[in-house]
Design an enzyme around this catalytic site. Structure first.
Site, PDB file in Angstrom:
ATOM      1  N   GLY A  42      15.119 -12.384  -5.311  1.00  0.00           N
ATOM      2  CA  GLY A  42      16.348 -12.859  -4.676  1.00  0.00           C
ATOM      3  C   GLY A  42      17.228 -11.754  -4.137  1.00  0.00           C
ATOM      4  CB  CYS A  49      -0.902   0.002   1.236  1.00  0.00           C
ATOM      5  SG  CYS A  49      -1.805  -1.536   1.487  1.00  0.00           S
TER       6      CYS A  49
END
Length: 634
Positions: free
Chosen positions: A364, A2
């Site tokens: 990653g 958000c």
């Protein structure tokens, strides 16, 4: 995932302008297109944009506690919220939703400022306590989620998830911060806690602030740091098994979602490791996406395909042209301040691709910092052995002179760049590491900056940023120290900033298992030679993953996201470069030595030298400040 925004009156109880708060919130619509919420009352206004991930039916924000005393707006994910909710329920707290936002309210009631110690995840939140007339701001341990703030001249605190939220307030000071200019041209980003604007700040990772009406503005308080506390090491086999188990668990807690979920798959070790763990934890095929390039030296998709085939993923791939420079102005708008990592272009594209299939993607990021994967770690440790052989008092004059006299050879592989090596050997370890990561050297910045800017800087140098972190480092191991420096500067200022803005531009949530803080605490304590052994970076990680990934993926040379800047500046961007740097608004700022900038452009476009990095940093600086019309007057 958000966006948050707010206004808190530090002096009185003036009710914020609701329309202004709504405009601030609307500026970050892209962060949460599903829903928007707004609350104002005497002395406080809180706003929120929502990207629904968990508890889609409820969880709207701003969210109030049952007694109406507390109100929170929050950006992020707390992965252990179910365990915390059970613990808080046993202590008498009654929950009305099934989302992590409500956990923050009652964790505050139960533990106060120390509630952040209990949260496992990524977050930036603001919690208003009506009875205490206070506002608590906090940011996660690594700074995965951003948080900007400023105290205005009239005593109002404004804050938001992006700098554009604050820029929507007409009273925000827009004065240039000269120190941020020095930092940016050294690092390619403005490091925490600064922004490009004076008196406008980023919350530091792992920090919080408690504002009380009627009291002085508080200092940021640190609640967590990377410990680098030694851990017990058993056999190599046991260590490898433990690493995989810990990484798998860090991935597992990030698989909770009520929307489509997948992963980035670059074909490198770290993203491949995350996909391997996901595939072992899910019954359904993993959704993976990869971006390729039409230039072979930048293209890793064949390695991504190997991992996708091994784990039978739903793999989606897209090729980006080597002339994909149309994003330049759009990127400047995303980052709100100068940002010079050109890999922001392919990162934007891979997020764009991922959003077509999923709403949440695992990445990653963090693996290189944890396990010493960057080439510069090897170079630094090689130089460190030479530095340790002679005291600094002898090295500085000897190698300093050689560094000044030896010709520059940017075109050559680093092993043949003796000038760079001599310059590094003339410095202490922290100075040398900053020198190795700087996109513009001390000498280049001195030539680039105008006399006016140098006077404004009053002797300030970006070196103080690294010196401050080095002084606070919990470790003096040479390798661990530079890993710590990267986690405090490059990881948050460059990598995580890049991923947050690129992903949220597409309303995509990115989760980062390698930056799980229990995993980090364990990895940081491993002996350095399990991370970098000889010239092999990520030694333990690669050995641990041998049963899970192809050797071609584990042991090939690192590539990374690259774009052909040098070619662009001599071809399709040639005229724009000259116009923006030599004829446009940049000269009017008074920040630069225009004769030096003209020399950089001419030498690069003639093919005599490669000045891609400083030219790109100048171009992105100009694009970022275009609407601010900065000018030095002193």
């Amino acid at each position: 995932m958000c966006g948050i925004a707010g206004i808190f009156d530090l002096r009185e109880q003036r009710e914020p302008d609701r329309d202004l708060l709504a405009a601030m919130n609307q500026s970050q619509f892209h962060r949460g297109p599903d829903e928007g919420g707004l609350h104002t009352e005497a002395g406080i206004g809180l706003a929120h944009r929502r990207l629904s991930i968990i508890d889609l039916a409820s969880g709207q924000q701003p969210m109030f506690s049952a007694d109406g005393n507390l109100c929170v707006v929050y950006n992020g994910e707390i992965y252990n919220f179910r365990e915390l909710a059970a613990e808080l329920a046993a202590l008498g707290h009654v929950f009305r939703t099934h989302c992590d936002t409500e956990v923050i309210l009652y964790a505050w009631q139960q533990w106060g400022e120390r509630c952040v110690d209990r949260f496992r995840g990524m977050f930036a939140f603001a919690l208003y306590d009506r009875a205490a007339r206070s506002l608590f701001l906090a940011r996660d341990r690594f700074g995965i989620k951003p948080l900007f703030y400023s105290v205005l001249a009239d005593g109002q605190l404004i804050f938001g998830s992006e700098l554009k939220v604050l820029k929507a307030h007409p009273a925000l000071p827009r004065q240039l911060e000269p120190q941020a200019v020095e930092d940016y041209f050294a690092l390619g980003y403005v490091p925490e806690p600064k922004t490009i604007y004076r008196d406008v700040y980023k919350m530091r990772p792992g920090h919080s602030m408690l504002f009380r009406r009627g009291e002085a503005v508080p200092q940021q308080q640190q609640y967590w740091d990377i410990p680098f506390q030694p851990v017990a090491v058993a056999s190599a086999a046991d260590l490898q098994d433990e690493l995989v188990a810990r990484l798998r668990e860090a991935v597992q807690v990030r698989l909770v979602a009520e929307v489509p979920l997948g992963a980035f798959l670059s074909g490198g070790v770290d993203s491949s490791a995350v996909v391997a763990m996901m595939a072992q934890l899910q019954s359904e095929p993993v959704n993976t996406c990869a971006i390729g390039f039409d230039v072979k030296q930048f293209n890793e998709t064949e390695y991504a395909a190997q991992v996708a085939q091994r784990y039978h993923t739903n793999h989606f791939e897209e090729t980006v042209g080597s002339d994909d420079f149309d994003l330049l102005d759009q990127l400047a708008g995303l980052y709100d301040e100068p940002y010079a990592d050109s890999s922001a272009i392919p990162t934007y594209r891979v997020c764009q691709l991922a959003k077509r299939r999923v709403t949440v993607a695992l990445s990653g990021d963090g693996g290189d910092e944890h396990f010493a994967g960057y080439r510069r770690y090897r170079w630094h440790m090689n130089e460190e052995r030479l530095r340790s052989a002679l005291p600094l008092g002898l090295r500085r004059p000897l190698f300093g002179a050689l560094g000044r006299l030896y010709p520059k050879a940017d075109w050559a592989p680093r092993v043949f760049r003796a000038k760079t090596t001599f310059q590094a050997l003339a410095r202490n370890s922290v100075e040398a590491y900053l020198h190795s990561v700087s996109i513009c050297s001390d000498e280049q910045r001195a030539a680039m900056f105008s006399d006016q800017l140098k006077r404004e800087l009053q002797g300030y140098s970006v070196q103080s940023v690294f010196d401050e972190h080095a002084a606070n480092s919990p470790t003096d191991d040479p390798l661990s120290l530079i890993q710590y420096l990267d986690m405090k500067t490059y990881l948050v200022g460059d990598i995580l900033t890049k991923v947050d803005r690129a992903s949220m531009a597409h309303a995509l949530e990115v989760r980062v298992p390698f930056l799980d803080h229990p995993f980090t605490e364990w990895v940081s304590g491993l002996p350095a030679d399990w991370k970098l052994r000889g010239q092999e970076g990520k030694y333990l990680l690669k050995k641990s993953l041998e049963p899970h990934l192809p050797n071609d993926v584990l042991y090939r040379p690192k590539m990374g996201f690259g774009v052909p800047l040098g070619k662009w500046f001599r071809g399709p961007l040639k005229e724009r470069l000259r116009r923006d740097l030599l004829e446009g608004e940049l000269p009017a700022t008074g920040l630069f030595n225009q004769a030096y900038l003209e020399r950089l452009v001419n030498e690069h476009q003639s093919g005599r030298r490669d000045h891609s990095a400083p030219l790109w940093s100048l171009l992105m600086f100009q694009a970022a400040i275009r609407d601010d019309h900065f000018a030095l007057t002193g």
